[in-house]
Design a protein around this motif. Structure first.
Motif, PDB file in Angstrom:
ATOM      1  N   SER A  18       0.860  -1.187   0.000  1.00  0.00           N
ATOM      2  CA  SER A  18       0.000   0.000   0.000  1.00  0.00           C
ATOM      3  C   SER A  18       0.894   1.233   0.000  1.00  0.00           C
ATOM      4  CB  SER A  18      -0.909  -0.012   1.232  1.00  0.00           C
ATOM      5  OG  SER A  18      -1.723   1.141   1.268  1.00  0.00           O
ATOM      6  N   VAL A  19       0.814   2.020  -1.067  1.00  0.00           N
ATOM      7  CA  VAL A  19       1.717   3.156  -1.294  1.00  0.00           C
ATOM      8  C   VAL A  19       0.905   4.446  -1.356  1.00  0.00           C
ATOM      9  CG1 VAL A  19       3.423   4.152  -2.871  1.00  0.00           C
ATOM     10  CG2 VAL A  19       3.290   1.659  -2.594  1.00  0.00           C
ATOM     11  N   PHE A  20       1.383   5.472  -0.675  1.00  0.00           N
ATOM     12  CA  PHE A  20       0.737   6.780  -0.673  1.00  0.00           C
ATOM     13  C   PHE A  20       1.752   7.818  -1.130  1.00  0.00           C
ATOM     14  CE2 PHE A  20      -0.729  10.767   1.264  1.00  0.00           C
ATOM     15  CZ  PHE A  20      -2.088  10.755   0.965  1.00  0.00           C
ATOM     16  N   ILE A  21       1.390   8.582  -2.172  1.00  0.00           N
ATOM     17  CA  ILE A  21       2.301   9.551  -2.788  1.00  0.00           C
ATOM     18  C   ILE A  21       1.647  10.923  -2.805  1.00  0.00           C
ATOM     19  CG2 ILE A  21       3.590  10.160  -4.871  1.00  0.00           C
ATOM     20  CD1 ILE A  21       3.455   7.171  -5.652  1.00  0.00           C
ATOM     21  N   ILE A  95      -0.851   1.645   5.063  1.00  0.00           N
ATOM     22  CA  ILE A  95       0.169   2.195   4.176  1.00  0.00           C
ATOM     23  C   ILE A  95       1.542   1.788   4.696  1.00  0.00           C
ATOM     24  CG2 ILE A  95       1.236   4.336   3.365  1.00  0.00           C
ATOM     25  CD1 ILE A  95      -1.631   5.593   3.626  1.00  0.00           C
ATOM     26  N   THR A  96       2.342   1.175   3.830  1.00  0.00           N
ATOM     27  CA  THR A  96       3.697   0.780   4.230  1.00  0.00           C
ATOM     28  C   THR A  96       4.777   1.476   3.406  1.00  0.00           C
ATOM     29  OG1 THR A  96       3.474  -1.188   2.828  1.00  0.00           O
ATOM     30  CG2 THR A  96       3.026  -1.453   5.178  1.00  0.00           C
ATOM     31  N   VAL A  97       4.369   2.263   2.415  1.00  0.00           N
ATOM     32  CA  VAL A  97       5.312   3.122   1.683  1.00  0.00           C
ATOM     33  C   VAL A  97       4.687   4.505   1.577  1.00  0.00           C
ATOM     34  CG1 VAL A  97       6.539   3.561  -0.481  1.00  0.00           C
ATOM     35  CG2 VAL A  97       6.271   1.205   0.341  1.00  0.00           C
ATOM     36  N   LEU A  98       5.371   5.492   2.131  1.00  0.00           N
ATOM     37  CA  LEU A  98       4.935   6.891   2.052  1.00  0.00           C
ATOM     38  C   LEU A  98       5.999   7.684   1.316  1.00  0.00           C
ATOM     39  CD1 LEU A  98       3.320   9.470   2.882  1.00  0.00           C
ATOM     40  CD2 LEU A  98       4.659   9.452   5.013  1.00  0.00           C
ATOM     41  N   VAL A 136       0.975   7.868   9.198  1.00  0.00           N
ATOM     42  CA  VAL A 136       1.176   6.506   8.702  1.00  0.00           C
ATOM     43  C   VAL A 136       1.980   5.632   9.664  1.00  0.00           C
ATOM     44  CG1 VAL A 136       1.065   7.286   6.303  1.00  0.00           C
ATOM     45  CG2 VAL A 136       3.299   6.954   7.397  1.00  0.00           C
ATOM     46  N   ALA A 137       2.611   6.230  10.652  1.00  0.00           N
ATOM     47  CA  ALA A 137       3.438   5.438  11.576  1.00  0.00           C
ATOM     48  C   ALA A 137       2.653   4.288  12.215  1.00  0.00           C
ATOM     49  CB  ALA A 137       4.060   6.333  12.640  1.00  0.00           C
ATOM     50  N   PRO A 138       1.415   4.502  12.688  1.00  0.00           N
ATOM     51  CA  PRO A 138       0.661   3.364  13.241  1.00  0.00           C
ATOM     52  C   PRO A 138       0.391   2.273  12.218  1.00  0.00           C
ATOM     53  CG  PRO A 138      -0.319   5.458  13.919  1.00  0.00           C
ATOM     54  CD  PRO A 138       0.685   5.776  12.867  1.00  0.00           C
ATOM     55  N   HIS A 139       0.170   2.658  10.955  1.00  0.00           N
ATOM     56  CA  HIS A 139      -0.033   1.661   9.889  1.00  0.00           C
ATOM     57  C   HIS A 139       1.207   0.763   9.798  1.00  0.00           C
ATOM     58  CE1 HIS A 139      -2.895   4.514   7.420  1.00  0.00           C
ATOM     59  NE2 HIS A 139      -2.942   4.783   8.705  1.00  0.00           N
ATOM     60  N   MET A 140       2.360   1.422   9.738  1.00  0.00           N
ATOM     61  CA  MET A 140       3.605   0.680   9.531  1.00  0.00           C
ATOM     62  C   MET A 140       3.955  -0.181  10.729  1.00  0.00           C
ATOM     63  SD  MET A 140       5.881   3.500   7.438  1.00  0.00           S
ATOM     64  CE  MET A 140       5.345   4.063   5.798  1.00  0.00           C
ATOM     65  N   ARG A 141       3.641   0.298  11.918  1.00  0.00           N
ATOM     66  CA  ARG A 141       3.880  -0.525  13.111  1.00  0.00           C
ATOM     67  C   ARG A 141       3.055  -1.806  13.050  1.00  0.00           C
ATOM     68  NH1 ARG A 141       3.462   4.665  16.037  1.00  0.00           N
ATOM     69  NH2 ARG A 141       5.573   5.322  16.596  1.00  0.00           N
TER      70      ARG A 141
END
Length: 259
Positions: A18-21, A95-98, A136-141
């Motif tokens: 999941s990528v957010f740009i 989201i794991t790529v920002l 997005v930090a909580p997503h990635m955690r």
């Protein structure tokens, strides 16, 4: 004969990510959207260039494993930005790529800058990078890790004189990346700054450049070729992928040896 595209790296670790740009509708961001979609990633991008963004999204339908999604957003509005991030999470998972790509390098003279204009430049070029990372930090955690890529600029390194608020914000990006990398590393979240040289996007060519300036920049580079958005995006794919799993708190410059 194989095309250049067929020779470029494929990163299996990006498939279904999941990528957010931010700023994905034009320039470097437009190529990022396409290239990440080619990797099989789930891509959502935000931009204020609604017509171009809608066209990019429409032209991509059915071409990739996942159709890219577009959300209109003025990133100066942090509530709207974090709302777009939450909407993305609901649609395509954590989201794991920002990629904090959006920026505005409109030229401005030292004597003309007001406090209000200074604050606005930071509201575009720096503040969203922090608050999107915070969101997005909580997503990635939850996902066990992730990659945050903040787009920097060589402008402050070459002491560019025509946009002091922009260059100051871009210098601060590198400090922000290192601080966030230290904070989030325990959660396997990597944070790096990707620093383009002078990339010949449509905006640069129509607003600031002419053939004489292009030739001058090329002469000052070690590799005397014009940088294209694809050159920067190839580095972004690497930083987003598991191939760079132990790379964090770094500033990666792609400028053909200009600085």
């Amino acid at each position: 004969m194989p095309s250049k595209k067929n020779k470029l790296a494929q990163y299996p670790s990006l498939q279904d990510k999941s990528v957010f740009i931010t700023g994905g509708g034009t320039g470097i961001g437009e190529v990022m959207v396409t290239r990440f979609a080619e990797q099989g990633a789930k891509v959502t991008f935000v931009d204020m260039a609604q017509e171009k963004s809608e066209m990019l999204r429409a032209n991509a339908v059915g071409l990739y494993r996942h159709d890219p999604s577009f959300i209109y957003c003025d990133i100066r509005n942090i509530e709207a930005l974090t709302g777009a991030i939450e909407q993305t999470r609901e649609a395509q998972g954590d989201i794991t790529v920002l990629i904090n790509n959006a920026a505005d390098d409109t030229r401005h003279a030292l004597e003309e800058v007001s406090p209000e204009y200074w604050d606005d430049r930071f509201a575009v070029n720096l503040r969203p990078c922090f608050f999107s990372a915070q969101a997005v930090a909580p997503h990635m955690r939850r996902a066990g890790g992730g990659s945050i890529i903040n787009m920097g600029s060589v402008s402050w390194r070459i002491k560019q004189i025509v946009m002091p608020a922009y260059t100051t914000a871009k210098a601060a990006i590198e400090g922000l990346s290192r601080s966030l990398a230290g904070t989030l590393g325990q959660d396997n979240i990597r944070v790096n700054t990707l620093i383009p040289g002078w990339v010949m996007t449509e905006r640069q060519m129509t607003h600031w450049l002419n053939p004489d300036i292009v030739n001058e920049v090329q002469k000052d580079q070690c590799i005397h070729k014009t940088l294209q958005p694809e050159d920067i995006v190839s580095a972004a794919l690497f930083l987003a992928s598991d191939d760079s799993a132990m790379m964090t708190a770094q500033s990666l410059i792609v400028d053909a040896g200009w600085t």
